[in-house]
Design an enzyme around this catalytic site. Structure first.
Site, PDB file in Angstrom:
ATOM      1  N   SER A 121       0.828  -1.205   0.000  1.00  0.00           N
ATOM      2  CA  SER A 121       0.000   0.000   0.000  1.00  0.00           C
ATOM      3  C   SER A 121       0.859   1.250   0.000  1.00  0.00           C
ATOM      4  O   SER A 121       0.339   2.359  -0.142  1.00  0.00           O
ATOM      5  CB  SER A 121      -0.933  -0.003   1.207  1.00  0.00           C
ATOM      6  OG  SER A 121      -0.189  -0.191   2.382  1.00  0.00           O
TER       7      SER A 121
ATOM      8  N   ASN B   4      -3.778   6.420  -0.259  1.00  0.00           N
ATOM      9  CA  ASN B   4      -3.145   6.655   1.043  1.00  0.00           C
ATOM     10  C   ASN B   4      -2.371   7.962   1.075  1.00  0.00           C
ATOM     11  O   ASN B   4      -2.273   8.606   2.111  1.00  0.00           O
ATOM     12  CB  ASN B   4      -2.230   5.484   1.416  1.00  0.00           C
ATOM     13  CG  ASN B   4      -3.046   4.303   1.922  1.00  0.00           C
ATOM     14  OD1 ASN B   4      -4.199   4.468   2.338  1.00  0.00           O
ATOM     15  ND2 ASN B   4      -2.470   3.116   1.895  1.00  0.00           N
TER      16      ASN B   4
ATOM     17  N   GLU C 251      -6.243  -0.370  -6.765  1.00  0.00           N
ATOM     18  CA  GLU C 251      -5.235   0.535  -7.330  1.00  0.00           C
ATOM     19  C   GLU C 251      -4.227  -0.334  -8.079  1.00  0.00           C
ATOM     20  O   GLU C 251      -3.646  -1.258  -7.495  1.00  0.00           O
ATOM     21  CB  GLU C 251      -4.505   1.301  -6.210  1.00  0.00           C
ATOM     22  CG  GLU C 251      -5.175   2.599  -5.810  1.00  0.00           C
ATOM     23  CD  GLU C 251      -4.353   3.392  -4.791  1.00  0.00           C
ATOM     24  OE1 GLU C 251      -4.435   4.619  -4.807  1.00  0.00           O
ATOM     25  OE2 GLU C 251      -3.641   2.782  -3.961  1.00  0.00           O
TER      26      GLU C 251
ATOM     27  N   HIS D 187      -3.080  -3.111  -5.525  1.00  0.00           N
ATOM     28  CA  HIS D 187      -3.372  -2.705  -4.143  1.00  0.00           C
ATOM     29  C   HIS D 187      -4.869  -2.857  -3.863  1.00  0.00           C
ATOM     30  O   HIS D 187      -5.675  -2.048  -4.318  1.00  0.00           O
ATOM     31  CB  HIS D 187      -2.901  -1.253  -3.926  1.00  0.00           C
ATOM     32  CG  HIS D 187      -3.195  -0.740  -2.557  1.00  0.00           C
ATOM     33  ND1 HIS D 187      -3.410   0.585  -2.276  1.00  0.00           N
ATOM     34  CD2 HIS D 187      -3.323  -1.390  -1.374  1.00  0.00           C
ATOM     35  CE1 HIS D 187      -3.649   0.725  -0.989  1.00  0.00           C
ATOM     36  NE2 HIS D 187      -3.612  -0.449  -0.426  1.00  0.00           N
TER      37      HIS D 187
END
Ligand code: 3H9
Length: 691
Positions: free
Chosen positions: A408, A479, A441, A429
């Protein structure tokens, strides 16, 4: 210009065919064409009945959504539909593919409807923040009753031909060639002298008087924040309570209100953004893909288990691997229990549950991955461990196998460099729980082959997920945007807000959870470990003080029963507790911060505006292909409300010049962390000019 509506005749039956690819949307030209063809058929004495059908892959899939933001051009759809219904000659709709929205409303204006067995009918306007605005809310309840009409209009979900037939929405399901069947049906109607069924003239069947209140209560939590579902209920209630002519006036008024509002603008943006995301300029649609029938997953933790289920749900063969067989067996047992419980609750059949369980095998030896098409690594988030895994994969996997990491945050290029085949390495991800969350992702490394990217995009569709291609940076898109949002939430608490005030502002804005409840759920220890490894930033305000104190005292959030909130045994309900307030006040004192009242408005701007700023930095660096891709990430991975269009679209709604000006003020007050992105500054100048 190509003719978008054509007419011909089959004996005494006029055949009007819409031909407006890709989905026969009701553009101005189609509305005009329908109107003209009808007029001709009505004027032609030789014509006794009319069939409306479509060329291409589907019946009319609705109004042309691209026209909604522009000035309206006549003829209006309700007027065209009124002409159809008023026709003294029977009109039959012949449905294949999907009759959606305005398309189904055209069909409801016809006197009869027939369709092939694979056809679907629906009124999905609610998903665009709208309600059916061409008589659908008034005609459908007259045909199938208010309750069933509410189900269709408020959920927006289509029904299949068999259901539609059972409800009376379709008069016949046609075996064989649709147009031939529809023409034969029309001839039969004429032959039998069947009366015309004008839905506007029928009464609505009696219904439970409490139906609407019950429905309103249901959507209050399920559709929290969305305006359209409640307006949909209002219009169906109007169908029950008012004569048709007054009901359609109400429908129009509410439709126009929604169409002009920000929520529908945002949801229409999301509709197109979801389709845009699949388009990658240098990886065109016809890029060859690699076959993926079998998947190896390294790491039998919660994430690995969720990914295994996502793959098994899609029919892929899975090998789940970990160092110790006992770990693998424990996870396989948990997966089997989860499927069994879904079967017990009626979410899937017993046989289906067993088939999915049988698709996942366990292993503790990398040799078991020698022949798989794709490996997804989901081990502990540490570079050295990941590199070791990839070296082993490089040694055993067959040539051409795709090697994916579920990292991540880490550098996919560095992981790829641990192998002799960086062209086959990509980031996939997943978001937890991986079998539920829709976002994937897809992280493109410097050397990732285009066929690997195309395969990953295709895989996302196979897994019923929405794949977003992103570039390599710390935290990728999702993130990376989360960091400044959380940072500001923590600063706000140091300055005087409480976690519950911040969380309330954010949930009122529409996210399912505020940043503090979310941190408690994810576990505070993860961030603590990262902060300890990174050390405090130099010359920059540090946001981790309160969280560090909690962790030092052994409070990691829900898993230890205490974090930013306290949790009673077995409960996930966050409860504020006085000791946290004391801790927070102590930290503010130590940092020399004078606590103050903080307004909800400031909280919202301090939390959301840095997301927009970070989004522009991400765009500037080419980490995301387009702003709307960032919106898709945050809507599908973090629960950003679709009715606000995602953080980037929300910035536009707020006015980028205003957002930029506020960010500059915060920079002056709080320092360099608020430095605006040059790309945002440019967009702000353009926004100011066009104001
Ligand atoms: C309405 O009807 C209001 C009325 O009640 C009242 C009016 C007064 N308009 O999804 P796909 C484009 S509201 C314009 O990839 P699929 C789409 O952007 C409308 N464009 O295909 C894409 O373009 P591109 C109610 C549209 O096979 C291309 O067509 N109706 C529209 O996976 C292919 O789309 C709806 O909400 C449109 N209406 O799925 C139905 N629809 O190639 C919305 C599609 O440039 N549509 N496009 O990216 C759908 O649900 C799906 O498109 C459908 C086909 C199931 C039809």
């Amino acid at each position: 210009m190509a003719e978008v509506v054509k007419s011909s005749s089959r004996g005494q039956v006029a055949l009007i065919q819409v031909d407006n690819p890709p989905v026969n949307a009701l553009s101005q030209a189609v509305r005009q064409g329908l109107s003209d063809c009808l007029e001709r058929a009505l004027a032609d004495a030789a014509i006794e009945a009319i069939v409306i059908a479509c060329e291409g892959r589907t019946f009319i899939a609705g109004a042309d959504i691209r026209e909604f933001g522009k000035p309206h051009q006549p003829p209006a759809l309700p007027a065209v539909i009124d002409t159809i219904e008023a026709s003294p000659k029977p009109v039959v709709a012949a449905i294949h593919g999907t009759a959606l929205g305005g398309g189904l409303e055209v069909a409801l204006g016809c006197h009869f409807r027939v369709g092939v067995a694979s056809a679907k009918c629906g009124l999905p306007e609610v998903k665009l923040g709208l309600l059916p605005g061409a008589g659908g809310t008034q005609r459908l309840p007259r045909l199938i009753g208010a309750e069933k009409a509410l189900d269709m209009i408020v959920s927006g979900e289509p029904i299949d031909a068999a259901q539609a037939h059972e409800l009376g929405l379709l008069d016949a399901v046609i075996d064989g060639e649709l147009v031939d069947g529809a023409v034969a049906f029309a001839q039969q109607v004429v032959g039998e002298g069947r009366g015309l069924r004008r839905l506007s003239q029928l009464p609505v069947p009696a219904c439970d008087p409490n139906l609407f209140e019950g429905y309103r209560q249901q959507i209050a939590t399920k559709k929290r924040g969305f305006e359209a579902p409640a307006r949909c209920i209002d219009t169906v209630q109007a169908a029950v309570e008012l004569p048709f002519a007054e009901g359609v006036v109400k429908e129009r008024e509410l439709f126009e209100g929604l169409r002009a509002g920000d929520q529908s603008r945002a949801q229409r943006h999301v509709f197109f953004a979801e389709r845009e995301v699949a388009k990658i300029p240098d990886v065109p649609k016809d890029t060859p893909t690699r076959e993926v029938a079998s998947v190896g997953i390294v790491g039998a933790g919660t994430m690995g288990g969720g990914i295994a289920m996502a793959c098994a749900n899609a029919g892929l063969q899975v090998t789940l691997l970990d160092r110790e067989m006992s770990l693998v067996e424990g996870r396989l047992k948990a997966i089997a229990e989860s499927y069994q419980s879904s079967a017990k609750r009626g979410r899937m059949g017993q046989a289906e549950a067993e088939a999915r369980i049988a698709r996942i095998a366990g292993a503790d030896d990398y040799a078991a991955l020698a022949s798989v098409d794709l490996v997804i690594e989901a081990v502990f988030e540490e570079m050295e461990i990941k590199k070791t895994v990839f070296k082993q994969l490089d040694a055993v996997c067959k040539p051409g196998a795709i090697l994916a990491t579920n990292t991540s945050t880490l550098d996919v290029n560095e992981i790829a460099a641990a192998t002799g085949r960086p062209q086959d390495v990509i980031g996939l991800h997943f978001f937890s729980p991986a079998n539920i969350m829709r976002l994937l992702e897809i992280v493109r490394g410097d050397h990732t082959d285009k066929s690997v990217i195309a395969t990953a995009m295709k895989l996302s569709r196979t897994l019923d997920k929405i794949g977003v291609l992103v570039g390599v940076c710390h935290g990728f898109v999702g993130n990376r945007i989360l960091y400044p949002y959380r940072r500001e939430a923590l600063f706000l608490v140091e300055e005087g807000a409480s976690p519950q005030q911040v969380d309330r502002v954010i949930t009122d804005f529409g996210l399912p959870m505020g940043p503090f409840a979310m941190s408690d759920l994810a576990g505070l220890d993860i961030g603590w470990r990262v902060r300890k490894a990174q050390g405090k930033p130099e010359g920059e305000r540090y946001s981790g003080t309160i969280a560090d104190r909690l962790c030092e005292a052994g409070h990691f959030g829900q898993k230890t029963g205490q974090g930013f909130y306290r949790y009673e045994a077995g409960s996930r309900v966050p409860k504020p507790y006085p000791e946290l307030q004391s801790l927070v006040e102590e930290v503010s004192r130590e940092l020399g911060i004078e606590r103050r009242e903080i307004s909800d408005e400031e909280i919202l701007k301090r939390c959301i505006y840095p997301m927009i700023n970070e989004g522009y930095k991400i765009l500037d660096e080419g980490i995301a292909l387009r702003a709307s891709d960032i919106d898709i990430v945050w809507i599908n991975g973090y629960g950003f409300p679709a009715y606000r269009g995602g953080p980037m679209f929300y910035g536009e709604l707020e006015g980028l010049d205003r957002v930029h000006a506020t960010i500059c003020e915060y920079r002056d007050q709080h320092g360099a962390l608020w430095e605006p992105s040059p790309l945002l500054a440019k967009a702000a100048a353009e926004a100011a000019e066009s104001r």
